[in-house]
Design a protein around this motif. Structure first.
Motif, mmCIF file in Angstrom:
data_model
loop_
_atom_site.group_PDB
_atom_site.id
_atom_site.type_symbol
_atom_site.label_atom_id
_atom_site.label_comp_id
_atom_site.label_asym_id
_atom_site.label_seq_id
_atom_site.Cartn_x
_atom_site.Cartn_y
_atom_site.Cartn_z
ATOM 1 N N ARG A 31 6.903 1.263 13.969
ATOM 2 C CA ARG A 31 6.389 2.630 14.048
ATOM 3 C C ARG A 31 6.697 3.409 12.777
ATOM 4 O O ARG A 31 5.866 4.164 12.281
ATOM 5 C CB ARG A 31 6.976 3.345 15.259
ATOM 6 C CG ARG A 31 6.457 2.803 16.569
ATOM 7 C CD ARG A 31 7.094 3.482 17.748
ATOM 8 N NE ARG A 31 6.583 2.923 18.995
ATOM 9 C CZ ARG A 31 7.071 3.201 20.191
ATOM 10 N NH1 ARG A 31 8.094 4.029 20.310
ATOM 11 N NH2 ARG A 31 6.551 2.652 21.250
ATOM 12 N N LEU A 32 7.895 3.215 12.254
ATOM 13 C CA LEU A 32 8.302 3.908 11.037
ATOM 14 C C LEU A 32 7.435 3.486 9.849
ATOM 15 O O LEU A 32 6.962 4.325 9.073
ATOM 16 C CB LEU A 32 9.779 3.641 10.749
ATOM 17 C CG LEU A 32 10.389 4.317 9.537
ATOM 18 C CD1 LEU A 32 10.209 5.826 9.595
ATOM 19 C CD2 LEU A 32 11.862 3.968 9.449
ATOM 20 N N VAL A 33 7.203 2.196 9.715
ATOM 21 C CA VAL A 33 6.365 1.705 8.623
ATOM 22 C C VAL A 33 4.935 2.230 8.772
ATOM 23 O O VAL A 33 4.302 2.609 7.780
ATOM 24 C CB VAL A 33 6.398 0.162 8.554
ATOM 25 C CG1 VAL A 33 5.333 -0.387 7.625
ATOM 26 C CG2 VAL A 33 7.781 -0.305 8.121
ATOM 27 N N SER A 34 4.431 2.302 9.988
ATOM 28 C CA SER A 34 3.091 2.862 10.214
ATOM 29 C C SER A 34 3.044 4.322 9.783
ATOM 30 O O SER A 34 2.071 4.757 9.155
ATOM 31 C CB SER A 34 2.708 2.759 11.696
ATOM 32 O OG SER A 34 2.513 1.417 12.049
ATOM 33 N N ARG A 35 4.087 5.068 10.109
ATOM 34 C CA ARG A 35 4.127 6.487 9.717
ATOM 35 C C ARG A 35 4.225 6.637 8.200
ATOM 36 O O ARG A 35 3.633 7.548 7.631
ATOM 37 C CB ARG A 35 5.277 7.198 10.416
ATOM 38 C CG ARG A 35 5.021 7.359 11.894
ATOM 39 C CD ARG A 35 6.147 8.069 12.589
ATOM 40 N NE ARG A 35 5.864 8.102 14.018
ATOM 41 C CZ ARG A 35 6.757 8.359 14.937
ATOM 42 N NH1 ARG A 35 8.007 8.638 14.599
ATOM 43 N NH2 ARG A 35 6.418 8.354 16.214
ATOM 44 N N LEU A 36 4.973 5.748 7.571
ATOM 45 C CA LEU A 36 5.037 5.777 6.109
ATOM 46 C C LEU A 36 3.649 5.515 5.522
ATOM 47 O O LEU A 36 3.240 6.160 4.558
ATOM 48 C CB LEU A 36 6.033 4.739 5.593
ATOM 49 C CG LEU A 36 7.509 5.030 5.809
ATOM 50 C CD1 LEU A 36 8.349 3.806 5.446
ATOM 51 C CD2 LEU A 36 7.954 6.234 5.012
ATOM 52 N N GLY A 37 2.938 4.571 6.125
ATOM 53 C CA GLY A 37 1.596 4.221 5.641
ATOM 54 C C GLY A 37 0.587 5.340 5.807
ATOM 55 O O GLY A 37 -0.323 5.482 4.989
ATOM 56 N N THR A 38 0.755 6.129 6.853
ATOM 57 C CA THR A 38 -0.186 7.230 7.082
ATOM 58 C C THR A 38 0.260 8.531 6.440
ATOM 59 O O THR A 38 -0.452 9.531 6.507
ATOM 60 C CB THR A 38 -0.391 7.469 8.597
ATOM 61 O OG1 THR A 38 0.863 7.856 9.178
ATOM 62 C CG2 THR A 38 -0.958 6.235 9.287
#
Length: 95
Positions: A31-38
């Protein structure tokens, strides 16, 4: 050492604790990596997560559970071989 057919026993309560911790960490990191990506989180969120969620303690506990099981099941020579394999890993900040 042939590791393909060997089994190592871990007490069920400890195995469940490790699986719970690893599941929590994997889902949260995803989830954290997804948020970083967005762009909805910045890089400081990683450090905050690692500290606030006791990531080091949880991973160290998982490693300890597995190490104890290996120590109980393997010979001293085999354990030294496992230790040597672990030393070949990739380590952040090394080199």
């Amino acid at each position: 050492m042939d590791m393909t057919s060997r089994e190592v026993r871990i007490p069920l309560d400890q195995a469940v604790e490790v699986v719970q911790d690893l599941n929590e960490l994997v889902v949260s990191l995803d989830r954290l990596v997804s948020r970083l990506g967005t762009g909805t989180a910045d890089e400081s969120a990683i450090g905050t997560f690692v500290l606030d969620w006791n990531v080091l303690r949880k991973l160290a506990r998982a490693r300890q559970v597995i190490d104890v099981a290996l120590d109980a099941e393997l010979s001293e020579e085999e354990n030294l071989e496992v230790d040597a394999l672990c030393e070949q890993g990739r380590f952040f900040g090394a080199g």
